[in-house]
Design an enzyme around this catalytic site. Structure first.
Site: not given
Ligand code: HEM
Length: 510
Positions: A63, A136
């Protein structure tokens, strides 16, 4: 952002060093004589370069590309029967909020219109602390076993040797992990290329729990539905925009807010009692599944509006740190293992990306005072003054004993065990309904040509055949149409265990 000073671009300010001393010549550097070396004593010049050298923080590991704005969440309906969260105490309450939309796989400079799910992260500043919705724009996800996440993401990153993106890696993963096919159907429909970040719905995907004042809980899924509908781009337009205007998503969001066409969403919950969850055909802890609206209707709870663009993108969007673990009383995570892993992963990556005091950055700091025993560390801005750094002066909440006892509803007894889900016919029912009952003829035609354009780049015949067998397990006609579009013979459906095996496994382990 609340309480942020509004700066004019030309505000008559006097140019200073970082310690506030006025400087007459911003471009000048001190040197010995006319042609001599520079002087170490020139703090202004050295500080200028040293700060510039440190301007970049790590981009988000996923992201990385995104757009942000501020607005508010407004409570429109009484849901105190569902949750004791203070936010919902009174209809009409408004809480200032910050949103960050994003694509998932690309780097920070990548195109906004890439085919990808979109992140939809919101920080709601409530009187009981910040509540983050890290959602999401799709109701389901590619996986339900958290250990698969880094592998899956790596298949969309660059090849370690060639530094190129590789459709073989992507389809190799998907074809061997067919629980992804529900999300693949959504991703390769035109929903995979939304028309701007602010023209799409948002979904919690995971099941959460709302706990009311009596300690009774419901399982919930949260939905944000864009007023005016989910607008999409066709593949050709998305591709053209990716080349001509990679910032299309940021630009249209800023333009909408600046022209006072404030994007808004109606917010709903689907609810399920624990008894209903036991009888439900699908596992509510499996985020490759939806809850059908007919069985679990959408109940309106609020409104979400974006009405302000950030004063400073880096401070208010790049430094924003969202985490599904930033919850408030009355809201609890479910035991969905992917959600459980995310509860750890986000604060962990924030400590790395922004530092241990990331919650003290203005965009992340709650609007209510923080009182605890965390002290010091780099950039400790709010170090809680003279307050003792051990338990003495701060009183914990006095729980009503009964409510607390009732809230301890789920009992977990057992040995630690390794778990990995398996594929059954159950995994194809919802994607089949999406293909056969939801997509119209145009959507079907777009899906086939969108996917053919991508999967046609796969070099391995084995991977292509395997993914076609996954599509055939959804619907033979769907698979045959893609096969025809990429010049491949018809493939028989992937053989999987009957749905009853998944249901029996769940019942026996409940
Ligand atoms: C095991 C599953 C998942 C892991 C380990 C994971 C991990 C991460 C990580 C490490 C980031 C970066 C955050 C940052 O640097 O600020 C991120 C961003 C993000 N993830 Fe996941 N994610 C997973 C699944 C999901 C799912 C299922 C969704 C939604 C239902 C999701 C939605 C998001 C969103 C919206 C961001 C961006 C947040 C922002 O705008 O700062 N992720 N994710």
């Amino acid at each position: 952002m609340p309480s942020q000073q509004v700066w004019n671009t030309k505000d008559g300010a006097t140019y200073t060093t970082s310690n506030g001393a006025p400087v007459a010549e911003p471009y000048a550097a001190q040197r010995v004589g006319f042609n001599g070396p520079l002087l170490l004593q020139d703090f202004h010049h050295i500080d200028l370069l040293a700060h510039f050298d440190r301007e970049r923080i790590p981009e988000r590991v996923v992201h990385a590309k995104g757009a942000g704005a501020h607005g508010y969440f407004e409570v429109t309906h009484d849901i105190t029967d569902l949750t004791s969260a203070a936010l919902f105490k009174k209809v009409g309450t408004k809480a200032r909020s910050t949103v960050r939309f994003s694509t998932v796989g690309g780097e920070s400079g990548s195109a906004d219109t890439a085919r990808d799910p979109r992140g939809f992260a919101i920080k709601i500043r409530t009187e009981e602390g910040n509540w983050d919705w890290v959602f999401n724009n799709t109701p389901v996800f590619f996986l339900r076993d958290p250990a698969k996440f880094p592998h899956f993401i790596h298949t969309q990153k660059r090849d370690p040797q060639t530094h190129l993106k590789d459709p073989d890696m992507f389809w190799d993963y998907l074809s061997q992990n067919p629980e992804s096919v529900h999300q693949v159907l959504i991703l390769f429909s035109d929903r995979g290329t939304p028309d701007g970040y602010h023209n799409m719905h948002g979904y919690s995907g995971h099941t959460f729990k709302f706990v009311n004042a009596e300690g009774k809980y419901h399982y919930v899924q949260i939905h944000l539905r864009k007023d005016g509908g989910f607008k999409t781009l066709d593949n050709a337009t998305a591709g053209k925009l990716a080349g001509e205007n990679p910032e299309y998503g940021i630009q249209t969001l800023v333009e909408a807010i600046e022209s006072k066409n404030f994007p808004s969403w109606t917010v709903y919950v689907q609810t399920m009692t624990p008894e209903q969850a036991e009888k439900f055909r699908y596992n509510i802890l499996d985020l490759t599944k939806i809850w059908p609206h007919k069985e679990f209707p959408l109940r309106p709870i609020g409104k979400f509006v974006l009405d302000e663009i950030p004063q400073n993108y880096f401070a208010e969007v790049e430094q924003a740190a969202f985490a599904p673990s930033h919850l408030v009383p009355g809201v609890e995570p479910s035991t969905d293992p992917v959600l459980q892993s995310r509860l750890f992963s986000y604060p962990d990556t924030h400590r790395h990306r922004l530092g241990v005091n990331y919650q003290q950055l203005p965009v992340n700091a709650p609007v209510v005072p923080v009182s605890n025993f965390q002290r010091d560390g780099p950039a400790a801005y709010n170090n809680q003054g003279p307050r003792p750094n051990y338990q003495s002066s701060i009183s914990p909440l006095t729980y009503k004993k009964k409510a607390y006892e009732d809230a301890k509803h789920e009992k977990f007894i057992g040995n630690a065990s390794y778990e990995l889900s398996f594929i059954t016919e159950l995994d194809f029912e919802q994607p089949r309904a999406l293909w056969q009952k939801v997509f119209d003829d145009t959507q079907k035609a777009h899906f086939v040509s969108n996917i053919a354009g991508h999967i046609g780049g796969v070099k391995s015949k084995e991977i292509l055949a395997r993914q076609l067998s996954v599509f055939a397990a959804v619907d033979q006609d769907l698979s045959d149409r893609i096969a025809k579009a990429v010049g491949h013979p018809t493939v028989a459906p992937l053989k999987v265990a009957p749905a009853s095996e998944a249901i029996a496994f769940r019942t026996n382990t409940q």
